[in-house]
Design a protein around this motif. Structure first.
Motif, short mmCIF file in Angstrom:
data_model
loop_
_atom_site.label_atom_id
_atom_site.label_comp_id
_atom_site.label_asym_id
_atom_site.label_seq_id
_atom_site.Cartn_x
_atom_site.Cartn_y
_atom_site.Cartn_z
N CYS A 1 0.48 -0.98 -0.17
CA CYS A 1 0.08 0.14 0.25
C CYS A 1 0.97 1.52 -0.15
O CYS A 1 0.30 1.95 -0.47
CB CYS A 1 -0.79 -0.38 0.99
SG CYS A 1 -2.16 -1.28 0.68
N GLU B 1 4.16 1.60 -1.44
CA GLU B 1 4.28 1.77 -3.13
C GLU B 1 3.10 1.92 -3.63
O GLU B 1 3.79 3.30 -4.32
CB GLU B 1 4.57 0.28 -3.41
CG GLU B 1 5.69 -0.37 -2.42
CD GLU B 1 6.27 -1.78 -3.21
OE1 GLU B 1 5.85 -2.41 -3.95
OE2 GLU B 1 6.70 -1.98 -2.48
N ASN B 2 1.99 2.49 -2.64
CA ASN B 2 1.24 3.48 -3.76
C ASN B 2 0.28 4.35 -3.73
O ASN B 2 -1.02 4.59 -3.41
CB ASN B 2 -0.20 1.89 -4.58
CG ASN B 2 0.15 0.88 -5.04
OD1 ASN B 2 0.44 1.08 -6.46
ND2 ASN B 2 0.78 -0.49 -4.65
N GLU C 1 1.07 -8.39 -3.88
CA GLU C 1 0.94 -7.09 -4.90
C GLU C 1 0.10 -7.48 -5.89
O GLU C 1 -0.49 -6.79 -6.43
CB GLU C 1 2.10 -6.90 -5.92
CG GLU C 1 3.46 -6.29 -4.72
CD GLU C 1 4.91 -6.61 -5.84
OE1 GLU C 1 6.14 -5.59 -5.14
OE2 GLU C 1 5.05 -7.98 -6.55
N ASN D 1 -3.03 -5.35 -6.72
CA ASN D 1 -4.03 -5.10 -8.02
C ASN D 1 -5.20 -5.09 -8.75
O ASN D 1 -5.69 -4.91 -9.20
CB ASN D 1 -2.67 -5.81 -9.32
CG ASN D 1 -1.23 -5.00 -9.09
OD1 ASN D 1 -1.76 -3.75 -8.63
ND2 ASN D 1 -0.31 -5.43 -9.42
#
Length: 201
Positions: free
Chosen positions: A89, A91-92, A168, A172
């Motif tokens: 999360c 990373e996003n 991941e 997605n």
């Protein structure tokens, strides 16, 4: 030669397959939504990510007035999100570090306009426990663009305890489903706003 055990397993799978498709037709979304609840097993991976993803992207679809929550079916105490879920999360651009797991309650079920599960087994369990609320219980994988036919395609696998690439993939998958869900909600709402018949009702 097929063993008796394999035959029993085959019939069991066919039975579950038929029951699933009888009980889980493509969802009809409610016209008015003020609260959406995401549900998974422990509320430390999938439903938690779904809640925080929804909060982040809701404004893209003019759905920022909706409240998003998440709960777990098997929660004994308040736990933080899984470390890999927090990392993915982050990373996003999503901060999941303050999340704490919460057990699903009757009040959660009755006050939510949509109850969205990650697995068909969870959806089936809740539909049987709350038969009067079955129309608001929805499977998130229904909103994946390309779905293969089968029970496995109707579940988002639990990444708990798995390597980070599983998280991941899970992130997605959930992100794509929520985007498609919100797109449909926005389209339905705009259709209602521009429909003179619906405006009069």
């Amino acid at each position: 030669m097929i063993s008796k055990h394999n035959i029993i397993n085959l019939y069991s799978e066919i039975y579950n397959y038929i029951v699933f498709f009888l009980e889980h037709q493509p969802p009809k979304l409610p016209e008015k939504v003020s609260q959406i609840l995401f549900v998974c097993k422990g509320n430390v991976c999938r439903s938690a990510m779904a809640e925080y993803i929804s909060r982040k992207i809701a404004h893209n679809y003019k759905l920022e007035n909706i409240k998003f929550y998440s709960r777990g079916l098997e929660v004994s105490k308040k736990n933080p999100a899984e470390q890999n879920a927090i990392l993915v999360c982050k990373e996003n651009g999503i901060d999941l570090s303050t999340h704490r797991s919460t057990s699903l309650s009757d009040d959660d079920m009755y006050t939510s306009d949509m109850v969205i599960t990650m697995e068909y087994k969870q959806s089936r369990y809740l539909r049987r426990k709350y038969p009067l609320l079955k129309d608001k219980i929805i499977l998130l994988p229904f909103f994946m663009n390309k779905r293969s036919i089968g029970l496995n395609s109707m579940s988002i696998k639990d990444p708990y305890g798995r390597p980070i690439y599983d998280f991941e993939h899970c992130y997605n998958y959930i992100f794509s489903c929520i985007n498609n869900l919100f797109y449909q909600m926005k389209a339905n709402r705009e259709g209602a706003l521009h429909n003179p018949i619906l405006q009069k009702t």
